[in-house]
Enzyme design. Structure first.
Site, PDB file in Angstrom:
ATOM      1  N   LYS A 134       0.769  -1.136  -0.063  1.00 40.73           N
ATOM      2  CA  LYS A 134      -0.106   0.046  -0.041  1.00 40.73           C
ATOM      3  C   LYS A 134       1.045   1.082   0.218  1.00 40.73           C
ATOM      4  O   LYS A 134       2.238   1.163   0.303  1.00 40.73           O
ATOM      5  CB  LYS A 134      -0.975   0.105   1.134  1.00 40.73           C
ATOM      6  CG  LYS A 134      -1.445  -1.469   1.695  1.00 40.73           C
ATOM      7  CD  LYS A 134      -2.600  -1.996   0.505  1.00 40.73           C
ATOM      8  CE  LYS A 134      -2.632  -3.558   0.798  1.00 40.73           C
ATOM      9  NZ  LYS A 134      -3.882  -3.877   0.459  1.00 40.73           N
TER      10      LYS A 134
HETATM   11  C1  LIG Z   1      -4.431  -5.236   1.339  1.00 40.50           C
HETATM   12  C2  LIG Z   1      -6.054  -5.322   1.128  1.00 40.50           C
HETATM   13  C3  LIG Z   1      -6.724  -5.860   2.287  1.00 40.50           C
HETATM   14  C4  LIG Z   1      -5.726  -6.583   3.384  1.00 40.50           C
HETATM   15  O1  LIG Z   1      -5.098  -5.980   4.156  1.00 40.50           O
HETATM   16  P1  LIG Z   1      -3.908  -6.588   5.358  1.00 40.50           P
HETATM   17  O2  LIG Z   1      -3.296  -5.258   5.874  1.00 40.50           O
HETATM   18  O3  LIG Z   1      -2.733  -7.040   4.456  1.00 40.50           O
HETATM   19  O4  LIG Z   1      -4.512  -7.379   5.969  1.00 40.50           O
HETATM   20  C5  LIG Z   1      -8.208  -6.066   2.303  1.00 40.50           C
HETATM   21  N1  LIG Z   1      -8.760  -5.467   1.219  1.00 40.50           N
HETATM   22  C6  LIG Z   1      -7.980  -4.985   0.067  1.00 40.50           C
HETATM   23  C7  LIG Z   1      -8.875  -4.569  -0.987  1.00 40.50           C
HETATM   24  C8  LIG Z   1      -6.565  -4.789   0.250  1.00 40.50           C
HETATM   25  O5  LIG Z   1      -6.168  -4.309  -0.793  1.00 40.50           O
END
Ligand SMILES: *Cc1c(COP(=O)(O)O)cnc(C)c1O
Length: 340
Positions: free
Chosen positions: A163
């Site tokens: 992210k």
């Molecule tokens: C990355 C992501 C998640 C999960 O986040 P984590 O921090 O890896 O648990 C959930 N939904 C979407 C759309 C994502 O891109």
């Protein structure tokens, strides 16, 4: 980080509040609560809404599986809804069709950072259905004049390394609702109400984010605009080179894409993926089509999700990427297409 270590207060200290204030500002929302992952954020959101057995929650059929997993985990039913293959986001009309009197909420995803048609979704569904935002990949994105992550009754963010802002692992829940914020604050901390006599009125979890990790996130959040501008430049450079050979990602007119990832759609995707990997270039499929996974195989068909799953290609995308890196990626892709 050194400051945190010297202070000795490694968790539940001042860095938590500092990061939360920055997140609340970035998402233009009253409350932000940091937690240990994006999945923890989603789990707390469905728990805070009191969802459970007998309840249905609409989720896109094409998304990272955590969106649906948390619903299944509280005993509610994740009802898959097809996506529009052009935007790769939930289709509001299909959501309206999938809603039943048991539908309590929808978890709407801004996939890869592309803002979802929020008003279209709100208008398509009865008022009684709560809109939860999975903005895990949309920090910095804007739907019209409002930041993503602050659109819903609850918003969920992730700070996973894929992210725009990362703490290694981490996440946050946002909400304009003070009662929900307090419930989440307690639930991420064993259920303890630290405002009074440390009573535990209902059982919680440990989904806290340490001050060490908050200290990693704070400076990134302070330069969120800079990070996003860098990604916008990279996305534009890819788009310029690839417009003839792939369906390009974009945001709706008037929106701002969050560019969590740069995901094109292309025919014979697997061949393109193989060619990139043979050149030592790390590319990936976009994300999962949930109905193709063992856990969700009972629901189908989802032609929109199938189309995305078969054609989406995530190209290398991070702020250290150079122009010659991008040129190399594009040369391989152009060669694959020219070869056909
Ligand atoms: C990355 C992501 C998640 C999960 O986040 P984590 O921090 O890896 O648990 C959930 N939904 C979407 C759309 C994502 O891109």
């Amino acid at each position: 980080m050194a400051q945190v270590l010297e202070s000795g207060q490694l968790t539940m200290g001042p860095k938590v509040a500092e990061l939360e204030a920055l997140l609340a500002e970035a998402c233009a929302v009253e409350h932000a609560l940091v937690v240990s992952s994006g999945t923890a954020a989603l789990h707390l959101a469905v728990l805070a809404l009191g969802l459970g057995p007998g309840d249905e929650v609409l989720v896109p059929a094409y998304t990272f599986p955590a969106t649906a997993n948390v619903v299944a985990h509280v005993g509610a039913k994740p009802v898959l809804v097809d996506v529009d293959p052009r935007t790769m986001n939930l289709d509001p009309e299909r959501a309206a069709t999938a809603a039943t009197p048991r539908t309590r909420a929808v978890i709407a995803v801004h996939l890869f950072g592309r803002p979802l048609d929020w008003e279209g979704l709100r208008d398509a569904l009865p008022e009684s259905i709560v809109l939860v935002e999975d903005a895990a990949g949309a920090l910095g994105a804007r739907r019209r004049d409002r930041p993503c992550g602050g659109l819903g009754h609850l918003g969920c963010l992730s700070f996973h390394p894929r992210k725009i802002v990362t703490t290694g692992e981490g996440g946050a829940v946002t909400t304009p609702d003070a009662d929900l914020a307090q419930r989440i604050r307690e639930m991420r901390d064993h259920g303890i109400d630290r405002r009074g006599d440390f009573e535990i009125a209902s059982p919680g979890l440990n989904y806290r984010l340490s001050d060490i990790l908050c200290a990693v996130g704070i400076p990134q959040l302070e330069r969120l605009e800079e990070l996003l501008s860098a990604r916008e430049r990279l996305a534009a450079a890819y788009s310029e080179r690839l417009s003839a050979v792939a369906e390009l990602p974009s945001a709706e007119e008037g929106d701002r894409h969050g560019w969590q990832a740069y995901v094109v759609q292309i025919d014979r995707r697997d061949e393109a993926l193989r060619a990139l990997r043979e050149e030592g270039i790390e590319a990936q499929i976009g994300t999962y089509a949930l109905h193709r996974l063992g856990a969700y195989r009972d629901q189908r068909p989802f032609p929109g999700a199938d189309r995305c799953y078969e054609r989406a290609l995530a190209l290398p995308f991070h702020t250290q990427l150079t122009e010659s890196d991008q040129q190399r990626v594009c040369e391989v892709l152009l060669a694959v297409v020219a070869d056909r």
